[in-house]
Design a protein around this motif. Structure first.
Motif, short mmCIF file in Angstrom:
data_model
loop_
_atom_site.label_atom_id
_atom_site.label_comp_id
_atom_site.label_asym_id
_atom_site.label_seq_id
_atom_site.Cartn_x
_atom_site.Cartn_y
_atom_site.Cartn_z
N ALA A 91 0.95 -1.46 0.04
CA ALA A 91 0.10 -0.10 -0.08
C ALA A 91 0.75 1.12 0.14
CB ALA A 91 -0.92 -0.22 1.17
N ASN A 92 2.14 1.05 0.18
CA ASN A 92 3.14 2.22 0.29
C ASN A 92 3.36 2.77 -1.30
OD1 ASN A 92 5.23 4.06 0.27
ND2 ASN A 92 6.57 2.90 1.36
N LYS A 93 2.79 3.98 -1.53
CA LYS A 93 2.96 4.42 -2.80
C LYS A 93 4.23 5.25 -3.21
CE LYS A 93 -1.43 3.38 -3.34
NZ LYS A 93 -1.75 2.26 -4.14
N LYS A 94 5.53 5.10 -2.23
CA LYS A 94 6.54 5.47 -2.74
C LYS A 94 7.12 4.74 -3.90
CE LYS A 94 11.10 6.60 -0.83
NZ LYS A 94 11.96 6.50 0.52
N HIS A 95 6.90 3.48 -3.99
CA HIS A 95 7.23 2.47 -5.15
C HIS A 95 6.50 1.56 -5.26
CE1 HIS A 95 11.59 3.99 -4.80
NE2 HIS A 95 11.66 3.81 -3.50
N ARG A 96 6.21 1.51 -6.90
CA ARG A 96 5.08 0.15 -7.23
C ARG A 96 5.83 -1.05 -6.88
NH1 ARG A 96 7.22 2.14 -11.96
NH2 ARG A 96 5.53 3.81 -12.00
N PRO A 97 4.82 -1.88 -6.76
CA PRO A 97 5.48 -3.19 -6.17
C PRO A 97 6.04 -4.08 -7.64
CG PRO A 97 2.97 -3.11 -6.00
CD PRO A 97 3.54 -1.88 -6.35
N LEU A 98 7.01 -4.85 -7.17
CA LEU A 98 7.76 -5.40 -8.25
C LEU A 98 6.96 -7.36 -8.06
CD1 LEU A 98 9.71 -6.22 -10.54
CD2 LEU A 98 11.33 -6.51 -8.78
N VAL A 99 6.62 -7.89 -9.12
CA VAL A 99 6.42 -9.09 -9.02
C VAL A 99 7.18 -9.97 -9.83
CG1 VAL A 99 4.39 -10.79 -9.56
CG2 VAL A 99 4.05 -8.60 -9.14
N VAL A 100 7.76 -10.86 -8.99
CA VAL A 100 8.68 -11.65 -9.71
C VAL A 100 8.12 -13.09 -9.95
CG1 VAL A 100 11.09 -12.71 -8.92
CG2 VAL A 100 10.61 -10.61 -8.00
N LEU A 101 8.87 -13.60 -11.37
CA LEU A 101 8.24 -14.85 -11.94
C LEU A 101 9.71 -15.62 -11.95
CD1 LEU A 101 6.37 -13.48 -14.95
CD2 LEU A 101 5.63 -14.09 -12.38
N HIS A 102 9.43 -16.77 -11.40
CA HIS A 102 10.88 -17.68 -11.29
C HIS A 102 10.78 -18.46 -12.55
CE1 HIS A 102 8.28 -21.27 -10.39
NE2 HIS A 102 7.67 -20.68 -9.42
N GLY A 103 11.68 -19.31 -12.67
CA GLY A 103 11.89 -20.23 -13.88
C GLY A 103 11.52 -21.60 -13.86
N GLY A 104 12.15 -22.29 -14.43
CA GLY A 104 11.54 -23.84 -14.79
C GLY A 104 11.25 -24.15 -16.10
N PRO A 105 9.96 -24.07 -16.07
CA PRO A 105 8.71 -24.33 -15.42
C PRO A 105 8.72 -25.39 -14.26
CG PRO A 105 8.03 -24.94 -17.35
CD PRO A 105 9.41 -24.65 -17.78
N GLY A 106 8.27 -25.14 -13.15
CA GLY A 106 8.22 -26.05 -12.25
C GLY A 106 9.40 -25.92 -11.13
N VAL A 107 10.17 -24.85 -11.20
CA VAL A 107 11.22 -24.61 -10.14
C VAL A 107 10.22 -23.85 -8.97
CG1 VAL A 107 13.22 -23.53 -9.56
CG2 VAL A 107 13.06 -24.75 -11.99
N VAL A 108 11.07 -23.07 -8.12
CA VAL A 108 10.57 -22.45 -7.02
C VAL A 108 11.00 -21.12 -7.16
CG1 VAL A 108 9.56 -24.33 -5.90
CG2 VAL A 108 11.94 -23.61 -5.47
N HIS A 109 10.29 -20.36 -6.13
CA HIS A 109 10.75 -18.93 -5.99
C HIS A 109 12.27 -18.69 -5.28
CE1 HIS A 109 9.58 -19.49 -1.65
NE2 HIS A 109 10.38 -18.20 -1.50
N ASP A 110 12.64 -19.50 -4.57
CA ASP A 110 13.72 -19.47 -3.71
C ASP A 110 14.87 -19.05 -4.33
OD1 ASP A 110 13.10 -21.52 -0.82
OD2 ASP A 110 12.02 -21.86 -2.52
N TYR A 111 15.29 -19.18 -5.60
CA TYR A 111 16.57 -18.77 -6.15
C TYR A 111 16.44 -17.56 -6.68
CZ TYR A 111 15.27 -18.85 -11.20
OH TYR A 111 14.37 -18.57 -12.30
N MET A 112 15.24 -16.92 -6.61
CA MET A 112 15.24 -15.52 -6.87
C MET A 112 15.28 -14.58 -5.56
SD MET A 112 14.86 -15.75 -10.03
CE MET A 112 14.41 -13.74 -10.50
N LEU A 113 15.31 -15.22 -4.47
CA LEU A 113 15.25 -14.26 -3.07
C LEU A 113 16.48 -13.39 -3.04
CD1 LEU A 113 13.96 -17.12 -0.65
CD2 LEU A 113 12.96 -14.84 -1.23
N SER A 114 17.34 -13.26 -3.79
CA SER A 114 18.50 -12.53 -3.60
C SER A 114 17.86 -10.96 -3.96
CB SER A 114 19.78 -12.84 -4.42
OG SER A 114 19.43 -12.84 -5.85
#
Length: 307
Positions: free
Chosen positions: A33-56
């Protein structure tokens, strides 16, 4: 701000053809809800992998106050698994993942203002999503994603040819015999992965978590991709967005690494055909520049999203 400053939860995602209730698991850093920056949605690879490797990429929250949404795409990680759909190419479609993303945006009420970053398959998926003309998308980051699988397969063949002949022979032996689940095949894949996917030594724990999830449930990866990064026999084998690239009208940042399994030829069509595009290559990286050159990667992405 702390790297521990996140919330997790689940979103109902209705897929009638699944025959059951399905959910999308997410992890959110920051206040959407903080309007200072718009949110970034992250799409991980694979397909069928998971979000963890994007956590950096959570660095973008801790250092730049950019709220970030990570999630596990259906069929992987903490989201609903559907192993009974193994091999069902009609079910595991690009459209399924596009629908899941729209559902997530609606849940968080950010469909009118958001940025999107996809890596590998996530970049292919992000490009497909952008073609649907989402009204709230402002900036698009396509990280190490090919414009077609034909170009990607050519890149893989060239890099496989650089491996020791013994490794090439082992890989081909199991691919020809249909024994790609043999431990010998999986072990023979590792030199390729640690040269062209992630060159950090030792590899990040988050990357190894992804390999673990693939071992537990390879349903989506095997159906859409195949048994490895370079033996593409799944439904994505003929995937291409080449003729639709001009339909992507958003500001776009392309990234890849010098040693990337997704080489320059895989990205060139995006650069040639996109209307508003910038391309940055990371000279000390392969497929995961967000780990391999972490500080520089975050600065490049943060500067791009700041517009």
């Amino acid at each position: 701000m702390s790297a521990e400053d996140f919330t997790t939860g689940e979103i109902d995602f209705t897929v009638p053809s699944s025959g059951q209730a399905t959910k999308t698991w997410y992890k959110v850093y920051g206040d959407l809800a903080n309007k200072k920056h718009r949110p970034l949605v992250v799409l991980h690879g694979g397909p069928g992998v998971v979000h963890d490797y994007m956590l950096s990429l959570s660095d973008l929250w801790t250092k730049n106050e950019i709220p970030i949404i990570f999630y596990d795409q259906i069929g992987g990680g903490m989201s609903t698994h559907l192993p009974e759909k193994n091999g069902d190419v009609q079910f595991w479609s690009v459209q399924l993942f596009v629908a899941e993303l729209y559902n997530l945006l609606k849940h968080f009420k950010i469909e009118d203002d958001f940025d999107l970053l996809g890596n590998s398959w996530g970049a292919m998926f992000a490009a497909e999503f952008a073609v649907t003309k989402p009204k709230g998308l402002k900036n698009l980051v396509l990280a190490s994603g090919p414009a077609s699988m034909e170009l990607f397969i050519v890149s893989q063949k060239e890099k496989l040819a650089e491996l020791p002949q013994e490794i090439q022979d082992t890989l081909k032996k199991h691919e020809d015999a249909g024994t790609t689940d043999d431990p010998e095949y999986k072990q023979a894949m590792m030199p390729f992965l640690f040269k062209h996917v992630c060159r950090v030594n030792p590899p990040p724990a988050e990357f190894m978590v992804c390999l673990g999830w693939l071992e537990k449930d390879p349903t989506v990866y095997h159906t859409m991709n195949g048994p490895s990064e370079f033996h593409i026999v799944g439904s994505l084998k003929t995937w291409s967005i080449l003729d639709r690239i001009p339909e992507i009208t958003y500001r776009t940042l392309l990234t890849n690494g010098r040693y990337d399994e997704v080489d320059d030829n895989c990205l060139q069509p995006f650069f040639d055909k996109l209307q508003k595009v910038k391309w940055i290559q990371f000279t000390e990286s392969s497929h995961l520049a967000h780990w391999e050159e972490r500080d520089r990667y975050m600065k490049v992405v943060a500067d791009f999203l700041a517009v």
